[in-house]
Each structure stands twice: as C-alpha cells, then as structure tokens.
Design a protein around this motif. Structure first.
Motif, PDB file in Angstrom:
ATOM      1  N   UNK A 114       0.838  -1.205   0.000  1.00 36.24           N
ATOM      2  CA  UNK A 114       0.000   0.000   0.000  1.00 36.24           C
ATOM      3  C   UNK A 114       0.870   1.252   0.000  1.00 36.24           C
ATOM      4  N   UNK A 115       1.901   1.279   0.834  1.00 37.79           N
ATOM      5  CA  UNK A 115       2.788   2.442   0.888  1.00 37.79           C
ATOM      6  C   UNK A 115       3.494   2.658  -0.453  1.00 37.79           C
ATOM      7  N   UNK A 116       3.875   1.559  -1.116  1.00 40.57           N
ATOM      8  CA  UNK A 116       4.494   1.679  -2.438  1.00 40.57           C
ATOM      9  C   UNK A 116       3.505   2.261  -3.445  1.00 40.57           C
ATOM     10  N   UNK A 124       8.068   7.113   0.257  1.00 41.68           N
ATOM     11  CA  UNK A 124       9.478   6.738   0.245  1.00 41.68           C
ATOM     12  C   UNK A 124       9.840   6.015   1.537  1.00 41.68           C
ATOM     13  N   UNK A 125       9.655   4.681   1.553  1.00 39.86           N
ATOM     14  CA  UNK A 125       9.903   3.860   2.738  1.00 39.86           C
ATOM     15  C   UNK A 125      11.187   3.060   2.545  1.00 39.86           C
ATOM     16  N   UNK A 126      12.100   3.191   3.507  1.00 42.69           N
ATOM     17  CA  UNK A 126      13.362   2.451   3.466  1.00 42.69           C
ATOM     18  C   UNK A 126      13.286   1.141   4.233  1.00 42.69           C
ATOM     19  N   UNK A 127      12.479   1.124   5.318  1.00 37.53           N
ATOM     20  CA  UNK A 127      12.447  -0.063   6.170  1.00 37.53           C
ATOM     21  C   UNK A 127      11.162  -0.076   6.983  1.00 37.53           C
ATOM     22  N   UNK A 128      10.692  -1.277   7.255  1.00 35.92           N
ATOM     23  CA  UNK A 128       9.575  -1.471   8.180  1.00 35.92           C
ATOM     24  C   UNK A 128      10.009  -2.538   9.177  1.00 35.92           C
ATOM     25  N   UNK A 144      -1.771   6.620   8.519  1.00 37.42           N
ATOM     26  CA  UNK A 144      -3.015   6.173   9.162  1.00 37.42           C
ATOM     27  C   UNK A 144      -3.986   5.606   8.129  1.00 37.42           C
ATOM     28  N   UNK A 145      -4.110   6.262   6.998  1.00 32.57           N
ATOM     29  CA  UNK A 145      -4.968   5.767   5.925  1.00 32.57           C
ATOM     30  C   UNK A 145      -4.473   4.398   5.432  1.00 32.57           C
ATOM     31  N   UNK A 146      -3.162   4.280   5.269  1.00 29.50           N
ATOM     32  CA  UNK A 146      -2.577   3.010   4.832  1.00 29.50           C
ATOM     33  C   UNK A 146      -2.819   1.906   5.858  1.00 29.50           C
ATOM     34  N   UNK A 147      -2.765   2.253   7.146  1.00 28.97           N
ATOM     35  CA  UNK A 147      -2.994   1.262   8.205  1.00 28.97           C
ATOM     36  C   UNK A 147      -4.421   0.719   8.155  1.00 28.97           C
ATOM     37  N   UNK A 148      -5.396   1.595   7.915  1.00 30.88           N
ATOM     38  CA  UNK A 148      -6.787   1.144   7.806  1.00 30.88           C
ATOM     39  C   UNK A 148      -6.959   0.200   6.627  1.00 30.88           C
ATOM     40  N   UNK A 149      -6.340   0.531   5.509  1.00 29.66           N
ATOM     41  CA  UNK A 149      -6.409  -0.338   4.331  1.00 29.66           C
ATOM     42  C   UNK A 149      -5.704  -1.669   4.578  1.00 29.66           C
ATOM     43  N   UNK A 150      -4.625  -1.608   5.341  1.00 34.00           N
ATOM     44  CA  UNK A 150      -3.873  -2.827   5.660  1.00 34.00           C
ATOM     45  C   UNK A 150      -4.741  -3.806   6.437  1.00 34.00           C
ATOM     46  N   UNK A 151      -5.387  -3.333   7.487  1.00 41.09           N
ATOM     47  CA  UNK A 151      -6.224  -4.212   8.311  1.00 41.09           C
ATOM     48  C   UNK A 151      -7.361  -4.807   7.479  1.00 41.09           C
TER      49      UNK A 151
END
Length: 130
Positions: free
Chosen positions: A50-52, A57-61, A97-104
C-alpha cells in the motif's frame, strides 16, 4: 501441506526448506508463534504494498508483535498487538493512518481471525534526514 511426526513435534517440507513445529521450543516453532507471525508479516506485506502504491518513500519497516493469552481458556490467544516502525523520508502521519486502515481491511490473515482474536495495530514514523 503435509506434516510428519518427529521427536517432540512435527515438521513440514516446503520449497524454501523444512519447518519444525512443536509446543516445546526445543523442538521447533510453537504454533502460537506461527499464528502471530502470520498476522504480523501478512500485515507488514500488505502495508508495504500500500505504501508503495501511495508512492511513499519507505526504506524499512520493523514489526514487533505481542500476543495476549488466556491461561484459563486453553491458553488461547485473545489479542495481538502489532507495532510498525516505518522508516523513510517525507512520511506523513495522516497518509500512514490511511494506509494502516487499508492494511487491516486487506490482510487475509487478520480478516481470517476477525471476531475471534482482537488485532490492534500501531505505528511510529522514523523520518530520515537526507
């Protein structure tokens, strides 16, 4: 999947290798650890995608997960807390936060246990100074 009995537990062969499973950590990964791992890593993979797609621009999770178990009811898992440390540049809390809702909503493992186990997800942002 097929599982074969061994001393102290069971094992399964997969393309990537052998997975040893046991209620005793001396002999393999414990079943509850597999369940919590499935929830955490499924959520992490969905979040990453989702973040992509959001062009963030995410380097690590980094994911940490903890299970709350009820000893009085067969030591069942009642709640899983999943915390994401998201590292990147220009990360915005509202978009995460929007991405987190979509993730769940889109994690198949979380949706599979919905109504049986509570899953709480949280995050923190670590912005790189580039």
């Amino acid at each position: 999947m097929e599982f074969n009995m061994k001393d102290g537990g069971f094992y399964a062969e997969f393309d990537y290798g052998r997975l040893d499973i046991s209620g005793d950590e001396k002999y393999g990964i414990r079943p509850y650890q597999l369940l919590v791992s499935s929830l955490a890593v499924c959520s992490g993979g969905v979040l990453r995608n989702i973040l992509e797609k959001m062009r963030m621009d995410v380097d690590d999770i980094h994911i940490s997960a903890e299970a709350e178990r009820n000893e009085e009811k067969a030591n069942r898992i009642e709640k899983v807390n999943i915390h994401f440390k998201i590292k990147g540049s220009g990360l915005e809390e509202a978009r995460i936060e929007k991405a987190m809702k979509l993730t769940k909503k889109n994690c198949s493992m979380v949706q599979s246990i919905s109504g049986a186990i509570t899953v709480e997800e949280s995050f923190e942002i670590i912005n790189d100074e580039r």
